[in-house]
Design an enzyme around this catalytic site. Structure first.
Site, mmCIF file in Angstrom:
data_model
loop_
_atom_site.group_PDB
_atom_site.id
_atom_site.type_symbol
_atom_site.label_atom_id
_atom_site.label_comp_id
_atom_site.label_asym_id
_atom_site.label_seq_id
_atom_site.Cartn_x
_atom_site.Cartn_y
_atom_site.Cartn_z
ATOM 1 N N HIS A 60 6.698 -6.179 -7.827
ATOM 2 C CA HIS A 60 5.808 -5.226 -7.152
ATOM 3 C C HIS A 60 6.007 -5.244 -5.640
ATOM 4 C CE1 HIS A 60 1.596 -3.222 -7.476
ATOM 5 N NE2 HIS A 60 2.219 -2.807 -6.387
ATOM 6 N N HIS A 62 6.680 -2.669 -1.942
ATOM 7 C CA HIS A 62 6.764 -1.361 -1.281
ATOM 8 C C HIS A 62 7.772 -1.472 -0.139
ATOM 9 C CE1 HIS A 62 3.206 0.218 -3.409
ATOM 10 N NE2 HIS A 62 2.761 -1.025 -3.319
ATOM 11 N N LEU A 63 8.885 -0.790 -0.277
ATOM 12 C CA LEU A 63 9.928 -0.850 0.766
ATOM 13 C C LEU A 63 9.828 0.340 1.726
ATOM 14 C CD1 LEU A 63 12.969 -2.108 -1.360
ATOM 15 C CD2 LEU A 63 11.293 -3.446 -0.048
ATOM 16 N N ARG A 64 9.012 1.341 1.371
ATOM 17 C CA ARG A 64 8.611 2.429 2.285
ATOM 18 C C ARG A 64 9.712 3.420 2.645
ATOM 19 N NH1 ARG A 64 3.542 1.614 0.851
ATOM 20 N NH2 ARG A 64 2.369 0.070 2.055
ATOM 21 N N ASN A 94 6.095 5.119 -4.484
ATOM 22 C CA ASN A 94 5.171 5.932 -3.671
ATOM 23 C C ASN A 94 5.692 6.102 -2.239
ATOM 24 O OD1 ASN A 94 4.696 3.211 -3.120
ATOM 25 N ND2 ASN A 94 2.528 3.513 -2.674
ATOM 26 N N ASP A 152 2.085 3.644 -9.137
ATOM 27 C CA ASP A 152 1.379 2.656 -8.320
ATOM 28 C C ASP A 152 0.845 3.212 -7.005
ATOM 29 O OD1 ASP A 152 0.370 0.093 -7.560
ATOM 30 O OD2 ASP A 152 1.988 -0.005 -6.114
ATOM 31 N N HIS A 179 -1.131 0.710 -12.164
ATOM 32 C CA HIS A 179 -2.162 0.380 -11.174
ATOM 33 C C HIS A 179 -3.466 0.887 -11.765
ATOM 34 C CE1 HIS A 179 -3.834 0.730 -6.857
ATOM 35 N NE2 HIS A 179 -4.702 1.391 -7.598
ATOM 36 N N ASP A 305 3.028 -7.425 -4.336
ATOM 37 C CA ASP A 305 2.450 -6.182 -3.798
ATOM 38 C C ASP A 305 2.673 -6.103 -2.278
ATOM 39 O OD1 ASP A 305 1.251 -3.721 -3.619
ATOM 40 O OD2 ASP A 305 -0.777 -4.402 -4.109
HETATM 41 ZN ZN LIG Z 1 -1.207 -0.863 -6.722
#
Ligand SMILES: [Zn+2]
Length: 432
Positions: A60, A62-64, A94, A152, A179, A305
């Protein structure tokens, strides 16, 4: 090909193979090999006092990139992952645009190929634009090479649509990770709904917002016979439902994030928006229930996360600030300190939660040190202390509630495919 490495005299912990003993590990031709076959030119790395673990796997992150590269990008994010001991990370979809089509997926895969310093498994959206109204073209995503689906950050609210998503995922062999948040029940809650929210006079999120969707997803796993993985589980009720589902033989798995193990909603009082995440930090009874789930195997993995946000975004106040904190570089120390040093969990169990657990959950390669597998290895020193210093992070962002904390457990080197990507060992130069 990277030069052959002999990791000598470390405590090798390989839960998938039931190994916990001092021995040598040879990395040859990008694979784990028999130390008896070490060539004359092998480079010996003294691992005395270190744990030699399969490379950590984070389900989990987030590499953006694309679209939010002021927070993080694939280069900075995967460097931070390497510094945290992670050799494989599952990137959430996302981004801007979201990864909801084969075209965006291929574009991001190309960015990963060019920029990532660890392995990245890019997930794709369950629904178009993560909107929860219409499913993504799941057959086309599968054909493009997608293995994992999630919305997510948001959550499909319509149960019929989620059922259809699970059925299509089953038809194409894709993993579904969710999520869990009922948005009507959540109703804009900024932190957990409890005495802290009351004291601060801000709207709180009920546990029920998470638990209603966990319950629904368990029903859908039973209905379809297809696995559902619960992301960042945070309440005692959720853990109890997953435990019960597993006891009934249902294919339901779960992950927990280090911050939910170490902190409660009280942290918001001290750290403000740097302790705001979704799901929120809960109460002590929830924290203990999540730890119990990790202990008895109901929760198979620790997942960070990792959620970078820029200082001005996090500085906009508890109500407005986006949810999430950095995770990669503090994951080992926070988890080790909370679970092993202070909590009595065994070191092999912690290593399993970071390696064989996540590997099994999403059927990923790696996560072991068996002969012939890719030479992804993490070296860490459980006896070393670290002081968390966001200024020294490889991430572009600085949002962490652990700044200044003295913790136990330090990553010493991260090796991907036999190459030392990150290292602070004198006799092993790292690439970053
Ligand atoms: Zn989440």
């Amino acid at each position: 090909m990277p030069a052959p490495l002999l990791l000598a005299n470390g405590r090798v912990i390989d839960p998938a193979n039931g190994i916990d003993e001092v021995r040598d590990i040879l990395l040859l031709g990008g694979q784990v090999a028999d130390p008896a076959q070490a060539p004359a030119n092998v480079q010996r790395v003294d691992c005395t006092g270190l744990v030699v673990s399969p490379g950590f796997i984070d389900l989990h992150a987030h590499l953006r990139e694309p679209g939010q590269t002021h927070k993080e990008d694939i280069a900075s994010g995967t460097r931070a992952a390497a510094a945290g001991g992670f050799t494989t990370v599952v990137a959430m979809p996302n981004t801007t645009p979201p990864v909801d089509s084969p075209a965006v997926f291929r574009e991001v895969a190309e960015l990963i190929r060019r920029k990532a310093v660890v392995r990245v498994v890019q997930s794709a959206c369950l629904s178009l634009n993560r909107g929860g109204r219409q499913l993504s073209d799941i057959p086309a995503l599968a054909a493009a090479g997608v293995k994992v689906l999630t919305d997510d950050g948001s959550c499909i609210q319509n149960a019929a649509l989620m059922l259809a998503a699970c059925e299509q995922a089953k038809a194409h062999g894709l993993y579904v990770i969710d999520h869990c948040e009922d948005c009507d029940v959540c109703a804009g809650g900024a932190i957990h709904r409890g005495t802290v929210a009351e004291r601060l006079g801000i709207p709180g999120q009920r546990r029920a917002a998470e638990e209603l969707i966990v319950a629904r997803d368990i029903v859908l796993a039973a209905e379809t016979g297809w696995p559902v993985h619960i992301q960042h589980i945070s309440t005692a009720g959720s853990v109890a439902m997953v435990r019960d589902a597993q006891a009934r033989g249902l294919p339901v798995t779960a992950e927990a994030s280090p911050h939910h193990l170490a902190l409660t909603d009280e942290a918001v009082l001290e750290h403000g928006a740097n302790a705001k995440m979704n799901p929120p930090l809960r109460e002590e009874s929830d924290r203990q229930a999540v730890i119990a789930g990790l202990r008895d195997g109901v929760i198979a993995c620790i997942a960070t996360d990792h959620a970078p946000h820029a200082p001005d975004e996090k500085g906009s106040g508890l109500l407005k600030a986006p949810a999430g904190i950095l995770g990669f570089e503090t994951a080992l120390a926070v988890s080790y300190t909370t679970l092993v040093h202070n909590g009595g969990l065994t070191l092999p169990r912690l290593v399993a939660l970071l390696t064989s657990g996540p590997r099994a959950t999403l059927g990923l390669p790696g996560g072991t040190l068996g002969l012939g597998v890719a030479a992804d290895v993490t070296l860490f020193d459980p006896a070393a202390t670290v002081v968390v210093s966001p200024a020294d992070s490889y991430s572009k962002s600085r949002n962490t509630p652990f700044a200044g904390q003295r913790l136990h457990g330090r990553v010493r080197a991260t090796i991907v495919g036999g190459e030392a990507v990150y290292s602070n060992l004198a006799d092993l130069p790292g690439r970053i």
